[in-house]
Design a protein around this motif. Structure first.
Motif, short mmCIF file in Angstrom:
data_model
loop_
_atom_site.label_atom_id
_atom_site.label_comp_id
_atom_site.label_asym_id
_atom_site.label_seq_id
_atom_site.Cartn_x
_atom_site.Cartn_y
_atom_site.Cartn_z
N ARG A 95 37.54 41.22 1.29
CA ARG A 95 37.22 40.99 2.71
C ARG A 95 35.72 41.06 3.01
O ARG A 95 35.19 40.15 3.63
CB ARG A 95 37.99 41.98 3.58
N PRO A 96 35.01 42.11 2.62
CA PRO A 96 33.60 42.18 3.01
C PRO A 96 32.68 41.19 2.28
O PRO A 96 31.65 40.81 2.83
CB PRO A 96 33.18 43.61 2.70
N ILE A 97 33.06 40.77 1.08
CA ILE A 97 32.15 39.89 0.34
C ILE A 97 32.45 38.41 0.55
O ILE A 97 31.64 37.57 0.18
CB ILE A 97 32.17 40.20 -1.17
N ALA A 98 33.56 38.07 1.16
CA ALA A 98 33.94 36.67 1.32
C ALA A 98 32.92 35.92 2.17
O ALA A 98 32.53 34.78 1.84
CB ALA A 98 35.32 36.55 1.92
N ASP A 99 32.44 36.50 3.26
CA ASP A 99 31.47 35.83 4.12
C ASP A 99 30.14 35.62 3.41
O ASP A 99 29.51 34.57 3.54
CB ASP A 99 31.26 36.64 5.40
N VAL A 100 29.70 36.60 2.65
CA VAL A 100 28.44 36.48 1.92
C VAL A 100 28.54 35.38 0.87
O VAL A 100 27.62 34.57 0.70
CB VAL A 100 28.07 37.83 1.27
N LEU A 101 29.66 35.32 0.18
CA LEU A 101 29.85 34.28 -0.83
C LEU A 101 29.93 32.89 -0.20
O LEU A 101 29.37 31.92 -0.74
CB LEU A 101 31.09 34.57 -1.66
N GLN A 102 30.60 32.77 0.95
CA GLN A 102 30.69 31.48 1.65
C GLN A 102 29.31 31.02 2.10
O GLN A 102 29.02 29.82 2.10
CB GLN A 102 31.62 31.60 2.87
N ALA A 103 28.45 31.96 2.47
CA ALA A 103 27.10 31.59 2.91
C ALA A 103 26.22 31.16 1.74
O ALA A 103 25.31 30.34 1.92
CB ALA A 103 26.46 32.78 3.64
N ASN A 104 26.47 31.66 0.54
CA ASN A 104 25.61 31.37 -0.61
C ASN A 104 26.12 30.26 -1.51
O ASN A 104 25.36 29.75 -2.34
CB ASN A 104 25.41 32.64 -1.44
N PHE A 105 27.38 29.88 -1.42
CA PHE A 105 27.94 28.84 -2.28
C PHE A 105 28.67 27.81 -1.42
O PHE A 105 29.24 28.14 -0.38
CB PHE A 105 28.93 29.45 -3.29
N SER A 106 28.68 26.57 -1.89
CA SER A 106 29.37 25.53 -1.13
C SER A 106 30.88 25.59 -1.35
O SER A 106 31.65 25.29 -0.44
CB SER A 106 28.83 24.15 -1.49
N THR A 107 31.32 25.94 -2.54
CA THR A 107 32.75 26.06 -2.84
C THR A 107 33.01 27.44 -3.41
O THR A 107 32.43 27.84 -4.40
CB THR A 107 33.19 25.01 -3.87
N VAL A 108 33.91 28.17 -2.75
CA VAL A 108 34.28 29.51 -3.20
C VAL A 108 35.79 29.58 -3.32
O VAL A 108 36.52 29.30 -2.38
CB VAL A 108 33.78 30.59 -2.21
#
Length: 133
Positions: A95-108
Motif C-alpha cells: 500500500r505505501p509504496i504503490a504510489d511512489v512506484l507509479q510515479a517513478n515507472f510507467s508500468t508497474v
C-alpha cells in the motif's frame, strides 16, 4: 505471531520426542521377544525358526504412525497459517509504496496488483519505463 510460531515449534518438538521414545520402546520390545522366543539349543542342532504371529490391531501398535500423521497435520497447518500471514504482510507493505512506484515507472505490476505471487513465500515485482532520469 511469535507466540504461534513458538507454540508450533514446541508442539513439533514434543511430537519428535514422543516418536523417538515410541520407536525405542518398539525396538526394545522386539529384541526382548526375540531373545525370549529362541531357546538355547546345542551347537550341533540348527535352531528352529519361530512362527511369525499376526500382530494385534490395537492403537498401541501404531504409535509411530499416529505421531507422524499428527506431525504432518501440524506442518500443513503451519504452511497455511504462514501463507496467510505472508499475504497480510505483503498487502501492508504494498500500500505505501504503490504510489511512489507509479510515479517513478510507467508500468508497474500486471495492471491489477503491484506484487505477483510466485509461491507461498516469494513475490515478484515488475516495473518498466523509468521516468524522470
Amino acid at each position: 505471531m511469535s507466540r504461534v510460531i513458538t507454540a508450533s515449534l514446541l508442539a513439533l518438538g514434543w511430537v519428535v520426542l514422543l516418536a523417538a521414545r515410541a520407536a525405542g520402546d518398539e525396538l526394545e520390545a522386539a529384541a526382548g521377544a526375540m531373545s525370549a522366543s529362541m531357546p538355547a539349543a546345542p551347537a550341533t542342532e540348527a535352531p528352529e525358526k519361530p512362527e511369525a504371529a499376526a500382530p494385534e490391531l490395537t492403537l498401541a501398535n501404531y504409535k509411530m504412525e499416529v505421531l507422524m500423521i499428527a506431525a504432518a497435520a501440524g506442518l500443513v497447518a503451519n504452511y497455511f497459517y504462514g501463507s496467510r500471514k505472508n499475504a497480510e504482510l505483503a498487502s501492508v507493505w504494498e500500500r505505501p509504496i504503490a504510489d511512489v512506484l507509479q510515479a517513478n515507472f510507467s508500468t508497474v505490476g500486471d495492471g491489477s496488483r503491484t506484487l505477483e505471487w510466485d509461491s507461498a513465500a516469494d513475490l515478484l515485482f515488475y516495473a518498466s519505463g523509468r521516468r524522470h532520469c
